[in-house]
Design an enzyme around this catalytic site. Structure first.
Site, PDB file in Angstrom:
ATOM      1  N   ASP A 125      39.736  32.551  44.288  1.00 14.43           N
ATOM      2  CA  ASP A 125      40.394  31.518  45.278  1.00 14.43           C
ATOM      3  C   ASP A 125      40.445  30.049  44.771  1.00 14.43           C
ATOM      4  O   ASP A 125      40.129  29.865  43.444  1.00 14.43           O
ATOM      5  CB  ASP A 125      39.877  31.783  46.441  1.00 14.43           C
ATOM      6  N   ASP A 182      48.764  31.916  52.811  1.00 15.39           N
ATOM      7  CA  ASP A 182      48.415  33.109  53.274  1.00 15.39           C
ATOM      8  C   ASP A 182      49.561  33.608  54.114  1.00 15.39           C
ATOM      9  O   ASP A 182      50.362  33.077  54.898  1.00 15.39           O
ATOM     10  CB  ASP A 182      47.337  32.928  54.191  1.00 15.39           C
TER      11      ASP A 182
HETATM   12  C1  GLA Z   1      42.351  31.679  51.028  1.00 14.34           C
HETATM   13  C2  GLA Z   1      43.235  32.811  50.580  1.00 14.34           C
HETATM   14  C3  GLA Z   1      42.835  34.141  51.500  1.00 14.34           C
HETATM   15  C4  GLA Z   1      41.471  34.263  51.815  1.00 14.34           C
HETATM   16  C5  GLA Z   1      40.759  33.253  52.505  1.00 14.34           C
HETATM   17  C6  GLA Z   1      39.295  33.516  52.567  1.00 14.34           C
HETATM   18  O1  GLA Z   1      42.967  31.259  52.313  1.00 14.34           O
HETATM   19  O2  GLA Z   1      44.240  32.747  50.248  1.00 14.34           O
HETATM   20  O3  GLA Z   1      43.733  35.194  51.055  1.00 14.34           O
HETATM   21  O4  GLA Z   1      40.764  34.875  50.552  1.00 14.34           O
HETATM   22  O5  GLA Z   1      40.805  31.918  51.471  1.00 14.34           O
HETATM   23  O6  GLA Z   1      38.819  32.443  52.903  1.00 14.34           O
END
Ligand code: GLA
Length: 375
Positions: A125, A182
């Site tokens: 990430d 996301d």
């Molecule tokens: C980010 C990523 C998500 C998930 C969260 C976890 O937002 O884009 O897919 O992994 O972190 O905290």
């Protein structure tokens, strides 16, 4: 690691967020085998954020003992005993998005740790990334650490398309790259992701895949990103788009409780075959039609000289007539070349065509046809 086709699996985040534990992961692995997901091609069981303690111990990341009392090697053994693979999560920044330790500066330590636990996949990430640090350098460092950790670990970068990642990550040994922010469980979210990737999808493919985020199919508004929910036809459209785009197919719903309809979408053999085609080419955009431009047609070359063509209607003002000219697929119109078309969703034979394919498509529906030139 060298991969040929997009990875398929399941991830904790969309439904469970920070409420994860060993029992859940084991039950999901059991379900993957018992309910046909493994046979359909789903292979990775991925533990996302929130598996570890807020502080490192002796420089190492430590699984939260209340959630994972037997540690990660135990889970890896269990998952491997089912013929599946274990995925884990860390972050290129100093902390993960949930404020737990990230891997910045600890790349080699953490890669070695993941290898010791026999992890097979790392989602990486981008939260809490130091402002003056260089994203390319950070992803390159973890990539090199993984390539030298003594184990094949798929490298799934997740920097949300920042810093033009699609242009440089392939050369840095990345296998999949998250291209957007996301997803959430509603039609606007997946339609926006779809439109945002139309222009740069051509750089995906062949061992380096544009990851359009985890699937929301079957979430029905329940869970961590369950904001709204979708109708079943919308889930089917979302799945068809992800399959057509050669995105990784990573399930986000609780497969222990999924309806038969949602399960049938996730296990649709024909759509999965489009996603997993051995030539592993990305699709290309043919054009936008309709007053709002929301009728989108695309093509994709497949192995064995075959092709697929798709018409997606993500508008909301009634049915529209879509068409795909075969000259856009490299098949000259008027040259007498005959094409045999099959409905790529149902496998039904549609007949012989010579110049174009046309179909009326309702809002939030699609047609995908698979074609081959008659010899
Ligand atoms: C980010 C990523 C998500 C998930 C969260 C976890 O937002 O884009 O897919 O992994 O972190 O905290």
């Amino acid at each position: 690691m060298k991969i040929k086709t997009p990875p398929m699996g399941w991830n904790t985040w969309n439904t469970f967020g920070n409420k994860i534990n060993e029992q859940l992961i084991m039950e999901i692995a059991d379900t993957m085998v018992e309910k046909g997901y493994k046979d359909a091609g789903y292979e990775y069981v991925i533990i996302d954020d929130c598996w570890h303690l807020p502080e490192r111990v002796n420089g190492r990341q430590v699984p939260n003992p209340e959630l994972f009392p037997h540690g990660m090697k135990y889970l890896a053994d269990y998952i491997h005993s089912k013929g599946l693979k274990l995925g884990m999560y860390s972050c290129a920044g100093v902390k993960t998005c949930e404020n737990l330790p990230g891997s910045f500066g600890y790349e080699y330590t953490d890669a070695a740790q993941f290898a010791e636990w026999e992890v097979d996949y790392l989602k990486y990430d981008f939260c809490h990334f130091p402002k003056t640090a260089d994203a390319r350098a950070a992803y390159t460092t973890m990539s090199m650490a993984l390539r030298n950790c003594g184990r094949d670990i798929l490298f799934a970068a997740c920097n949300w398309g920042r810093c033009n990642s699609h242009l440089w990550m392939r050369a840095r040994g990345v296998n999949t790259y998250r291209s957007t922010a996301d997803i959430s469980d509603n039609k606007k979210s997946f339609s926006d992701i779809f439109e945002s990737q139309l222009e740069n999808i051509s750089l995906s493919g062949n061992g380096f895949f544009n990851d359009m985020d985890m699937l929301i199919v079957g979430m029905n508004g329940v869970g961590n990103v369950g904001l709204g929910g979708c109708e079943m036809n919308e889930y089917l459209l979302h799945f068809a788009i992800w399959a057509f785009f050669s995105s990784p197919l990573i399930i986000g719903a609780d497969i222990r409780k999924l309806s038969e309809e949602a399960k049938a979408i996730l296990q649709n053999k024909n759509l999965i075959a489009l996603n997993q085609d051995s030539d592993a080419l990305p699709p290309y955009l043919l054009g936008h039609d309709g007053v709002d431009g929301k009728l989108i047609s695309m093509a994709k070359m497949l192995s064995g000289g075959r092709f697929a063509a798709a018409i997606f209607n993500i508008g909301d003002d009634g049915w529209k007539k879509g068409s795909v000219m075969f000259s856009d697929l490299g098949i000259p119109v008027g040259a007498g070349i005959k094409v045999k078309l099959t409905d790529a969703l149902t496998g039904k034979e549609l007949g012989i065509y010579t110049d174009c394919y046309q179909e009326n498509v309702e809002p939030m529906e699609f047609r995908i046809v698979q074609g081959e030139i008659m010899k």
